[in-house]
Design a protein around this motif. Structure first.
Motif, PDB file in Angstrom:
ATOM      1  N   TYR A 140     -10.963   2.040  14.653  1.00 47.99           N
ATOM      2  CA  TYR A 140     -12.012   1.297  13.961  1.00 47.99           C
ATOM      3  C   TYR A 140     -13.381   1.382  14.628  1.00 47.99           C
ATOM      4  CZ  TYR A 140      -7.602  -0.669  12.423  1.00 47.99           C
ATOM      5  OH  TYR A 140      -6.321  -0.800  11.960  1.00 47.99           O
TER       6      TYR A 140
ATOM      7  N   ARG B 259      -5.738   6.919   5.258  1.00 52.19           N
ATOM      8  CA  ARG B 259      -7.118   6.513   4.957  1.00 52.19           C
ATOM      9  C   ARG B 259      -7.141   5.223   4.144  1.00 52.19           C
ATOM     10  NH1 ARG B 259      -7.745  12.276   3.361  1.00 52.19           N
ATOM     11  NH2 ARG B 259      -8.485  13.412   5.221  1.00 52.19           N
ATOM     12  N   ARG B 260      -6.246   5.118   3.179  1.00 55.22           N
ATOM     13  CA  ARG B 260      -6.197   3.915   2.351  1.00 55.22           C
ATOM     14  C   ARG B 260      -5.821   2.691   3.196  1.00 55.22           C
ATOM     15  NH1 ARG B 260      -3.706   6.120  -1.643  1.00 55.22           N
ATOM     16  NH2 ARG B 260      -1.613   5.810  -0.801  1.00 55.22           N
ATOM     17  N   CYS B 261      -4.808   2.834   4.041  1.00 50.35           N
ATOM     18  CA  CYS B 261      -4.391   1.722   4.898  1.00 50.35           C
ATOM     19  C   CYS B 261      -5.462   1.382   5.930  1.00 50.35           C
ATOM     20  CB  CYS B 261      -3.086   2.070   5.609  1.00 50.35           C
ATOM     21  SG  CYS B 261      -1.647   2.096   4.532  1.00 50.35           S
ATOM     22  N   HIS B 262      -6.173   2.399   6.409  1.00 44.83           N
ATOM     23  CA  HIS B 262      -7.231   2.153   7.396  1.00 44.83           C
ATOM     24  C   HIS B 262      -8.257   1.171   6.847  1.00 44.83           C
ATOM     25  CE1 HIS B 262     -10.952   2.907   9.632  1.00 44.83           C
ATOM     26  NE2 HIS B 262     -10.192   3.290  10.638  1.00 44.83           N
ATOM     27  N   THR B 263      -8.653   1.368   5.593  1.00 40.18           N
ATOM     28  CA  THR B 263      -9.628   0.460   4.979  1.00 40.18           C
ATOM     29  C   THR B 263      -9.068  -0.958   4.897  1.00 40.18           C
ATOM     30  OG1 THR B 263     -10.537   2.291   3.680  1.00 40.18           O
ATOM     31  CG2 THR B 263     -11.007   0.048   2.916  1.00 40.18           C
ATOM     32  N   VAL B 264      -7.804  -1.079   4.503  1.00 44.42           N
ATOM     33  CA  VAL B 264      -7.177  -2.397   4.382  1.00 44.42           C
ATOM     34  C   VAL B 264      -7.067  -3.061   5.755  1.00 44.42           C
ATOM     35  CG1 VAL B 264      -5.055  -3.603   3.744  1.00 44.42           C
ATOM     36  CG2 VAL B 264      -5.915  -1.746   2.301  1.00 44.42           C
TER      37      VAL B 264
ATOM     38  N   GLN C  78       0.805  -1.218   0.000  1.00 43.64           N
ATOM     39  CA  GLN C  78       0.000   0.000   0.000  1.00 43.64           C
ATOM     40  C   GLN C  78       0.842   1.273   0.000  1.00 43.64           C
ATOM     41  OE1 GLN C  78      -3.310  -0.090  -0.288  1.00 43.64           O
ATOM     42  NE2 GLN C  78      -3.202  -2.325  -0.352  1.00 43.64           N
TER      43      GLN C  78
ATOM     44  N   ALA D 173      -8.712  -2.451   8.483  1.00 46.47           N
ATOM     45  CA  ALA D 173     -10.022  -2.755   9.068  1.00 46.47           C
ATOM     46  C   ALA D 173     -10.537  -4.096   8.565  1.00 46.47           C
ATOM     47  CB  ALA D 173     -11.019  -1.648   8.741  1.00 46.47           C
ATOM     48  N   GLY D 174     -10.346  -4.370   7.276  1.00 48.52           N
ATOM     49  CA  GLY D 174     -10.778  -5.656   6.731  1.00 48.52           C
ATOM     50  C   GLY D 174      -9.998  -6.816   7.322  1.00 48.52           C
TER      51      GLY D 174
END
Length: 477
Positions: free
Chosen positions: A295, A374-379, A130, A381-382
């Protein structure tokens, strides 16, 4: 570059040259495979005849120390330095001190690329796929242009003004930290920030209170400067403030994401901690190492933002948001500490490298850091949700997740007796990297379990890796 040989006078020229070349090879200064200058060039450099050099080369070649390669030159042959000439550690006056440092463990050391398992749940490592390579490359190119225009002098110990300003804006926006550019010192990662604070605050025998379990590298570093580290137990609200001993000079906490268990410190406990620190005259280090990734629930204030008396030092790092190899961190210092820490930084390494400082300043000011978070947060979180689902599902007979709302690692405690060392050993054989919790306990009773990082492992790799863990648990338990 000239070969360092010193010729004194005009007597025994060949003997002087022979002795110095041989000593250089024995000591390792001339390593195996190193090429010596051509005899004509070395003769001109030393002001001796070419025959003197040629005869010396010939004698060393006859003794097997040099080897001539036709058309290429003269090279140092394979040679084992005579170790008996070196002083052994046990013979030195500082032998006990060396042994103490040598005996220190290396917790949380990251494996090399060659030794890393296929599926690795290591903590503190980020998702490399990422990382915004193109944006970082542009920022680095801009940094190179700035350095090319520089005067060539050393930079400021406290860090580049552009980066300090960018950090102040970022942490005020994302963490509510109350600071000015002038309060910030840029360091080589958070670990150097801890080291600098310890140098100016602690003396041999002084008391440091820190969470137990807690961040072992910090405890080892405080011990190394001679402090007496007291482990203070934690509960579901964080450090138990009433157990912080009298005489404490420094208190180390991770209030946003307790390391390693993961729970946040409650607001009442934070207020109590600040009051206790003020009562003791102690400095509090707030290590806010990965709280950008949240999260659940509403964001909590940083401890520093609640401090009205100037007792909190806020320490942060970019190793967790960008790359561990970047080695840039910072400390937001209360006025009482700032001048002393800057002096310690200057004596330690003058200043951190300006190339990554310029690059990071632009990276933050252009908005790339917030986009990356923000991009890493989505990753993350999953990945977190997938691990929690497995811990609540087929792994639930053995392991139970500790509730946590931030960061990119979680703790899983054993619900039944599990041979954790055996589990880790067998997992490594099937290319799964697991890591124990027990290394983070100091004085409080150990609670067996695993620290499960999800920064480095890819999302699609989580299930096959945990399938292997489940199979091993069934096999051993």
């Amino acid at each position: 570059m000239e070969l360092h040989v010193v010729i004194n006078g005009r007597k025994d020229l060949a003997e002087q040259l022979y002795r110095q070349l041989r000593e250089a090879m024995e000591s390792g200064r001339l390593a195996a495979g190193a090429q010596l200058p051509p005899s004509r060039l070395l003769a001109e450099q030393l002001g001796v005849s070419r025959k003197t050099v040629s005869d010396t080369y010939a004698l060393l070649t006859y003794e097997g120390l040099l080897i001539g390669k036709i058309g290429r030159g003269t090279f140092v042959n394979a040679w084992s330095p005579r170790s008996e000439r070196l002083q052994r550690a046990t013979d030195l006056a500082c032998a006990d001190t060396l042994a103490k440092w040598q005996a220190l463990p290396s917790p949380m050391g990251h494996p090399s690329r060659d030794t890393s398992p296929r599926w690795d749940f290591i903590g503190g490592a980020t998702t490399r796929n990422q990382f915004p390579q193109d944006e970082w490359r542009r920022c680095t190119q801009d940094a190179l242009r700035r350095i090319a225009q520089n005067s060539g002098f050393y930079s400021q110990p406290e860090g580049l003004p552009a980066l300090r300003s960018a950090i102040a804006g970022h942490i005020a926006f994302s963490r509510g930290v109350k600071c000015r550019d002038e309060d910030i010192v840029v360091t080589n990662g958070a670990q150097q920030a801890l080291d600098l604070i310890a140098r100016v605050v602690l003396e041999p025998g002084t008391i440091v209170a820190m969470e137990d379990p807690g961040y072992t590298p910090a405890r080892l570093m405080f011990n190394a400067v001679g402090a007496t580290v007291v482990g203070v137990p934690v509960d579901d609200q964080g450090i138990q403030v009433d157990l912080i001993p009298d005489g404490t000079r420094l208190i180390y906490v991770t209030p946003s994401h307790q390391f390693p268990l993961g729970m946040p410190m409650s607001p009442p406990r934070r207020e109590a901690l600040l009051a206790r620190a003020f009562e003791l005259g102690a400095i509090v280090i707030e290590d806010d190492y990965d709280s950008e990734f949240r999260y659940e629930g509403r964001p909590t204030d940083s401890l520093q933002s609640m401090d009205t008396r100037g007792v909190v030092t806020y320490v942060g790092t970019f190793s967790k948001t960008l790359l561990p190899e970047l080695r840039l961190g910072y400390a937001v210092l209360p006025p009482a500490l700032f001048g002393a820490v800057v002096k310690a930084k200057q004596l330690s390494d003058q200043h951190s490298s300006t190339l990554p400082q310029w690059a990071l300043a632009k990276f933050i000011s252009e908005g790339y850091l917030l986009k990356h978070i923000r991009r890493c947060h989505t990753v993350y979180a999953g990945r977190r949700e997938r691990i929690l689902a497995r811990l609540a599902g087929d792994l639930s007979p053995w392991l139970e997740a500790v509730p946590t709302v931030a960061g990119f690692h979680m703790a899983a405690l054993c619900k039944v007796p599990v041979n954790i060392p055996l589990l880790i050993e067998l997992a490594r054989k099937v290319e799964v990297g697991l890591y124990p919790l027990n290394v983070f306990f100091h004085e409080t009773p150990v609670r067996e379990g695993l620290m499960i990082g999800f920064g480095a492992i890819e999302t699609l790799d989580i299930d096959p890796a945990l399938d292997n863990v489940r199979d091993i648990l069934q096999q051993i338990g």
